[in-house]
Motif scaffolding. Structure first.
Motif, short mmCIF file in Angstrom:
data_model
loop_
_atom_site.label_atom_id
_atom_site.label_comp_id
_atom_site.label_asym_id
_atom_site.label_seq_id
_atom_site.Cartn_x
_atom_site.Cartn_y
_atom_site.Cartn_z
N GLY A 80 3.02 4.83 3.00
CA GLY A 80 3.74 5.03 1.74
C GLY A 80 2.92 4.64 0.53
N GLN A 81 2.17 3.55 0.63
CA GLN A 81 1.32 3.14 -0.48
C GLN A 81 0.17 4.11 -0.69
N ASP A 82 -0.35 4.67 0.41
CA ASP A 82 -1.39 5.69 0.27
C ASP A 82 -0.85 6.93 -0.44
N LEU A 83 0.39 7.33 -0.12
CA LEU A 83 0.99 8.50 -0.76
C LEU A 83 1.21 8.24 -2.26
N CYS A 84 1.69 7.04 -2.59
CA CYS A 84 1.92 6.72 -4.01
C CYS A 84 0.60 6.74 -4.78
N ARG A 85 -0.45 6.24 -4.16
CA ARG A 85 -1.75 6.24 -4.83
C ARG A 85 -2.26 7.66 -5.00
N ALA A 86 -2.07 8.51 -3.98
CA ALA A 86 -2.57 9.89 -4.06
C ALA A 86 -1.80 10.69 -5.11
N VAL A 87 -0.47 10.51 -5.17
CA VAL A 87 0.34 11.26 -6.13
C VAL A 87 0.01 10.86 -7.56
N SER A 88 -0.21 9.55 -7.78
CA SER A 88 -0.50 9.07 -9.14
C SER A 88 -1.97 9.14 -9.50
N GLU A 89 -2.80 9.68 -8.59
CA GLU A 89 -4.24 9.79 -8.81
C GLU A 89 -4.88 8.43 -9.09
N GLU B 299 7.56 -3.34 18.34
CA GLU B 299 7.43 -1.94 17.93
C GLU B 299 8.02 -1.70 16.55
N ASN B 300 9.15 -2.37 16.26
CA ASN B 300 9.78 -2.20 14.94
C ASN B 300 8.88 -2.75 13.83
N GLU B 301 8.25 -3.90 14.07
CA GLU B 301 7.36 -4.48 13.07
C GLU B 301 6.14 -3.59 12.85
N LYS B 302 5.60 -3.05 13.93
CA LYS B 302 4.44 -2.17 13.81
C LYS B 302 4.81 -0.90 13.05
N LEU B 303 5.97 -0.32 13.36
CA LEU B 303 6.41 0.89 12.67
C LEU B 303 6.64 0.61 11.19
N LYS B 304 7.25 -0.53 10.88
CA LYS B 304 7.49 -0.88 9.48
C LYS B 304 6.18 -1.07 8.72
N ARG B 305 5.21 -1.71 9.36
CA ARG B 305 3.92 -1.92 8.71
C ARG B 305 3.21 -0.60 8.45
N LEU B 306 3.26 0.33 9.41
CA LEU B 306 2.62 1.63 9.23
C LEU B 306 3.30 2.45 8.14
N VAL B 307 4.63 2.38 8.06
CA VAL B 307 5.36 3.11 7.02
C VAL B 307 4.97 2.59 5.64
N TRP C 283 -1.36 4.04 -9.92
CA TRP C 283 -0.50 2.99 -9.38
C TRP C 283 -1.35 2.05 -8.53
N LYS C 284 -1.28 0.77 -8.84
CA LYS C 284 -2.05 -0.23 -8.10
C LYS C 284 -1.12 -0.89 -7.06
N SER C 285 -1.30 -0.53 -5.81
CA SER C 285 -0.43 -1.04 -4.76
C SER C 285 -1.03 -2.31 -4.14
N PRO C 286 -0.18 -3.16 -3.55
CA PRO C 286 -0.70 -4.39 -2.93
C PRO C 286 -1.73 -4.13 -1.84
N LYS C 287 -1.54 -3.07 -1.06
CA LYS C 287 -2.47 -2.78 0.03
C LYS C 287 -3.88 -2.57 -0.48
N HIS C 288 -4.03 -1.73 -1.50
CA HIS C 288 -5.36 -1.38 -1.99
C HIS C 288 -6.02 -2.55 -2.71
N ILE C 289 -5.22 -3.35 -3.41
CA ILE C 289 -5.79 -4.50 -4.11
C ILE C 289 -6.24 -5.56 -3.11
#
Length: 270
Positions: free
Chosen positions: A16-25, A4-12, A28-34
Motif C-alpha cells: 500500500g505504501q508503494d502504491l501511494c508513493r507511485a501514485v503521488s510520484e 499468517e495474519n501478521e505476515k499478510l498485514k505487513r505485506l498489505v 508522499w513520504k511514507s514510513p516504509k521508504h523513510i
C-alpha cells in the motif's frame, strides 16, 4: 514466530505504501521508504545501494536521508532537555533517580592523543502502576532547506567556581578504631551468608542459575509489569570534578525533579 495474519498485514501495508508513493510520484513520504533509507544508510553507508533501492521505488534518496538527519539533529540541539515529556511529573511519579558520571572521549591528532572530559547525566523513573501519561514529546518543525550537515558552535564553558575547602574538625580524644563488638557481629553475619550460599548451591544440584556472591535473584524473580523510564540530561563539556560542574549538575538535578512529590536520589563520583 510471525503468524499468517501478521505476515499478510505487513505485506498489505508495504504494498500500500508503494502504491501511494507511485501514485503521488514520490511526493508522499511514507514510513516504509523513510525508515528503509535511514536503516540502509546507517548499516552500509553506501550511497549506491540506497540509490538502487530508491530507483526501484522502495526507499527515499540518499540526500533526503542526510537532510532528514540534519533536521532532526538541529531540532534536538535547540531543545532544552532538563525535563522531557517522557519523565512523568506530579501524582504519577513513584521514584525519580539521577545519575551523573564522567564521560571520556579520546581524540588523536597529528600532535598527540588527547582526552576530552565531559559530564553526562541520566534520569531513571518508576511510575505508579496503571498510570499513563497523555503528554506527547514534540520537536520544533524545521523548514526544508536542503542542508545536509549541522554546524554546532563550541559549547560555552561554565565560569570558574572557587571556594575554600574546610576539613572535618574532630574533638580531642576521638578514636577511629572500630569497637571490638563489631567483629563478633560481622563474623555472625558472615556465617549466615555462607549457610545461605551453600544452601543455594546444594538446592540447585550444583548448577546455580544466579551469582552466589552478590546474592542476585533477578534470574528467579518475576519481571516487572512496566519498564523503567530512561531519559538523558544535556551533557556538560567540562570535567565532572570541577566545582562549577558539580554546582551546575546539582542545579539541573533539582530542576529536573522540582515538581515531583516523591523523594529523589542523586549519585555522582567525586
Amino acid at each position: 514466530m510471525e503468524t499468517e495474519n501478521e505476515k499478510l498485514k505487513r505485506l498489505v501495508f508495504s504494498i500500500g505504501q508503494d502504491l501511494c508513493r507511485a501514485v503521488s510520484e514520490g511526493k508522499w513520504k511514507s514510513p516504509k521508504h523513510i525508515l528503509l533509507c535511514e536503516t540502509v544508510r546507517h548499516l552500509f553507508r553506501s550511497k549506491q545501494l540506497t540509490t538502487i533501492l530508491n530507483r526501484l521505488g522502495h526507499s527515499e534518496t540518499y540526500d533526503f536521508g542526510l537532510e532528514l538527519e540534519t533536521a532532526l539533529a538541529k531540532a534536538l540541539d535547540e531543545v532544552s532537555t532538563y525535563r522531557t515529556h517522557q519523565i512523568v511529573t506530579g501524582e504519577g511519579n513513584l521514584v525519580f533517580h539521577c545519575e551523573w558520571d564522567n564521560l571520556n572521549k579520546t581524540t588523536t591528532s597529528v600532535h598527540s592523543s588527547n582526552i576530552v572530559n565531559s559530564a553526562g547525566g541520566i534520569m531513571v523513573q518508576e511510575v505508579k502502576p496503571g498510570f499513563e501519561s497523555n503528554k506527547v514529546r514534540m520537536l520544533r518543525i524545521i523548514d526544508k532547506s536542503q542542508q545536509r550537515s549541522l554546524k554546532v558552535d563550541t559549547p560555552e564553558t561554565l565560569p570558574p567556581l572557587n571556594f575554600p575547602r574546610v576539613g572535618p574538625k574532630f574533638p580531642d580524644g576521638s578514636s577511629f578504631t572500630p569497637p571490638v563488638e563489631n567483629d563478633a557481629v560481622y563474623a555472625a553475619k558472615m556465617k549466615e551468608y555462607y549457610i545461605w550460599l551453600f544452601s543455594r548451591y546444594i538446592g540447585s544440584d550444583g548448577e546455580q542459575s544466579v551469582p552466589g556472591l552478590g546474592g542476585f535473584t533477578s534470574a528467579t524473580g518475576s519481571p516487572p509489569p512496566r519498564k523503567s523510564t530512561v531519559d538523558y540530561f544535556t551533557p556538560i563539556h567540562q570535567p565532572i570534578t570541577d566545582n562549577a560542574v558539580v554546582c551546575e549538575l546539582l542545579r539541573r538535578s533539582e530542576k529536573g525533579d522540582g515538581t515531583r512529590r516523591q523523594s529523589t536520589r542523586r549519585a555522582m563520583p567525586l
